[in-house]
Design an enzyme around this catalytic site. Structure first.
Site, PDB file in Angstrom:
ATOM      1  N   SER A 104       0.731  -1.155  -0.174  1.00  0.00           N
ATOM      2  CA  SER A 104      -0.039  -0.003  -0.046  1.00  0.00           C
ATOM      3  C   SER A 104       1.070   1.219   0.184  1.00  0.00           C
ATOM      4  CB  SER A 104      -1.040  -0.018   1.213  1.00  0.00           C
ATOM      5  OG  SER A 104      -1.768   0.993   1.115  1.00  0.00           O
ATOM      6  N   ASP A 266      -2.161   6.405  -3.061  1.00  0.00           N
ATOM      7  CA  ASP A 266      -1.088   5.625  -2.501  1.00  0.00           C
ATOM      8  C   ASP A 266      -0.933   4.758  -3.602  1.00  0.00           C
ATOM      9  OD1 ASP A 266      -3.413   4.272  -2.222  1.00  0.00           O
ATOM     10  OD2 ASP A 266      -2.867   3.275  -0.389  1.00  0.00           O
ATOM     11  N   ASP A 268      -1.277   1.737  -3.978  1.00  0.00           N
ATOM     12  CA  ASP A 268      -2.280   0.558  -4.370  1.00  0.00           C
ATOM     13  C   ASP A 268      -3.592   0.967  -4.829  1.00  0.00           C
ATOM     14  OD1 ASP A 268      -3.103   0.682  -1.702  1.00  0.00           O
ATOM     15  OD2 ASP A 268      -3.531  -1.229  -1.476  1.00  0.00           O
ATOM     16  N   ASP A 270      -5.935   2.307  -2.731  1.00  0.00           N
ATOM     17  CA  ASP A 270      -7.234   2.124  -1.706  1.00  0.00           C
ATOM     18  C   ASP A 270      -7.425   3.385  -0.989  1.00  0.00           C
ATOM     19  OD1 ASP A 270      -5.136   2.010  -0.127  1.00  0.00           O
ATOM     20  OD2 ASP A 270      -5.899   0.075   0.997  1.00  0.00           O
TER      21      ASP A 270
END
Length: 507
Positions: A104, A266, A268, A270
């Site tokens: 992440s 960020d 990834d 999410d």
């Protein structure tokens, strides 16, 4: 064995999230899926197939190869999806399982493993089952039950569904100009595409996927988004209506000048951060409150519920109550468990209608006419429950953009009371966190005897003037976090931080 934190398994690739661990987790997940499939004959049981994806980190290919080997030797079908945003793998896991290799917002030296079942993250019981199998060194499946992975590409289908969902909100983008800082992460092939196809004029920063994150740190903060903030502020200088096409009365609208707002993601995709037309970061809890109020007002449930976490601001409670709903809190990193708990409580109370059945869409937000979870979120991370049970920064970007196109960002945030808020981190070794929190359950109430105390998810103190503070251990880094919201926030944080530092020193 404690493998899972608040966001799956995560850590440095040289000592923690190694190919050896990825192989062992893959084998354990494969065995757990096979066991569940053999034990259950229910039509709702996901098929024993795993969609495997990774983010853009340099270490992703090696970890993906190891994870795939473990899953295949565990006897489950594997669909290799390559690089994807985390919400896309969650979307692809509906009716089956998903494994996402990502750390992440962590630095490029880290990686991680996140597990999904039917569009929802593994709950604690499922994670513990995997941990036990890893600890027991789960054996492989019989040789003739090993599988060979096949290729799948679920990104286009996911993006199409995001566009269709977002179109239910606000107004068409029609040339609305938006700046998106992808941070060299997996939002790059997702958010700009969705916004453009919804009609926006999008300018990207750090729009190439690069696992070294050369453009900025992967975690979107006011500091790492300095370039985005300056880019938006400079472009908007002297512009009367930034980011909006001007009506000319001729053959069409003139191109917009400046930007209506900016978006930061960020690694990834999410998480989402919103930057206003002045280049200032909109507080994450204000964004959460805006969406929570909107979902609550538009729900036809008599008991609309918003699920959030203990570190989320009281401004969310205020807006949800004003809209006729209520807020339930759950431990950080467990929004999916909070959604399930509300549904279970409502089913036991008979509030979900016939058998508490999920609606035709299969979404957690379609569970009955009386009690319904309409939104779930923690700061920066949102679950649009009528769309799916996963955290989705891309869907948030699309929904927020259409709301801004309809009303403007200033108008959306105007009803939200924004008290001073601070978050600080106190260094604490991972192996000392448990004893430190044990001490703080006594030390903090002793230091603030006038506060109401809640120790369900850390130590949360609430005061009569609506101020509050929360102390909890980080699930991914060697810190104890202190969160506070108060008109005298610096004084409150200073006092709380002193108590925490004393507890760490004594541990």
């Amino acid at each position: 064995m404690d493998l899972f934190g608040t966001a799956g398994i995560r850590g440095g690739v040289e000592e923690r999230v190694t190919p050896s661990l990825a192989l062992a987790v893959g084998r354990a997940v494969g065995a757990e899926i096979r066991s569940r499939s053999e034990e259950s004959l229910s039509e709702s049981t996901p098929e024993p197939t795993v969609v495997l994806a990774r983010d853009g980190r340099v270490t992703g290919p090696a970890l993906a190869a190891a994870t795939e080997a473990g899953l295949a030797a565990g006897g489950v079908e594997v669909r290799r999806a390559g690089r994807l945003p985390t919400p896309a793998i969650a979307h692809a896991s509906r009716g089956r399982y998903g494994v996402m290799l990502t750390a992440s917002h962590n630095p490029p030296t880290d990686n991680g493993i996140k597990l999904f079942r039917d569009g929802t993250e593994f709950d604690r019981d499922a994670e513990r089952a995997v941990e036990e199998r890893v600890a027991d060194e789960e054996s492989v499946a019989p040789w003739d039950e090993w599988t060979e992975a096949t290729r799948t590409d679920p990104l286009d289908g996911y993006l199409a569904d995001v566009r269709e969902y977002a179109a239910e909100f606000g107004a068409p983008l029609d040339g609305l100009r938006v700046a998106v800082d992808c941070g060299n992460g997996m939002s790059a092939p997702a958010t700009p595409t969705v916004l453009r196809e919804l009609g926006a004029d999008v300018v990207t920063l750090n729009g190439n996927v690069d696992g070294h994150f050369p453009g900025r740190g992967s975690k979107p903060t006011p500091e790492t988004l300095a370039d985005l903030r300056a880019f938006v502020a400079d472009a908007n200088e002297g512009v009367e209506e930034p980011g909006r096409p001007s009506e000319t009365g001729g053959d069409g609208d003139e191109e917009a000048e400046g930007f209506a707002f900016g978006i930061g993601h960020d690694g990834d995709a999410d998480r989402i951060v919103i930057v206003d037309a002045d280049g200032e970061v909109v507080h994450e809890d204000t964004v959460l409150a805006v969406l929570a109020e909107r979902y609550t007002r538009e729900s036809d449930a008599t008991d609309p519920v918003v699920v959030t976490t203990p570190n989320a601001s009281g401004r969310i409670d205020e807006r949800v109550r004003e809209a006729g709903g209520r807020v339930e809190r759950v431990r950080l990193g467990a929004l999916h468990e909070g959604i399930a708990a509300v549904r279970e409580d409502a089913a036991e109370a008979g509030a979900l209608g016939e058998a508490g059945a999920v609606g035709e869409s299969g979404a957690a937000g379609e569970v009955g006419d009386d009690t319904r979870v309409v939104f779930a979120a923690e700061p920066w991370k949102h679950i649009h429950v009528a769309f799916g049970g996963w955290i989705d920064g891309v869907a948030s970007a699309a929904v927020i953009a259409r709301l801004v196109a309809d009303e403007g960002l200033d108008a959306l945030r105007a009803p939200v009371t924004e008290r001073p808020y601070r978050k600080v981190s106190v260094s604490c070794p991972d192996d000392a966190k448990e004893s430190v929190m044990d001490r703080l359950e006594t030390a903090l109430p002793d230091a603030f005897p006038e506060a109401a105390v809640d120790t369900d998810h850390g130590v949360r103190l609430e005061f009569e003037d609506a101020s509050w503070t929360l102390v909890r251990p980080s699930g991914t880094e060697p810190y104890v976090r202190v969160y506070a919201e108060s008109d005298d926030v610096d004084d409150l944080v200073g006092e709380v931080q002193g108590v925490v530092e004393d507890a760490v020193a004594a541990a």
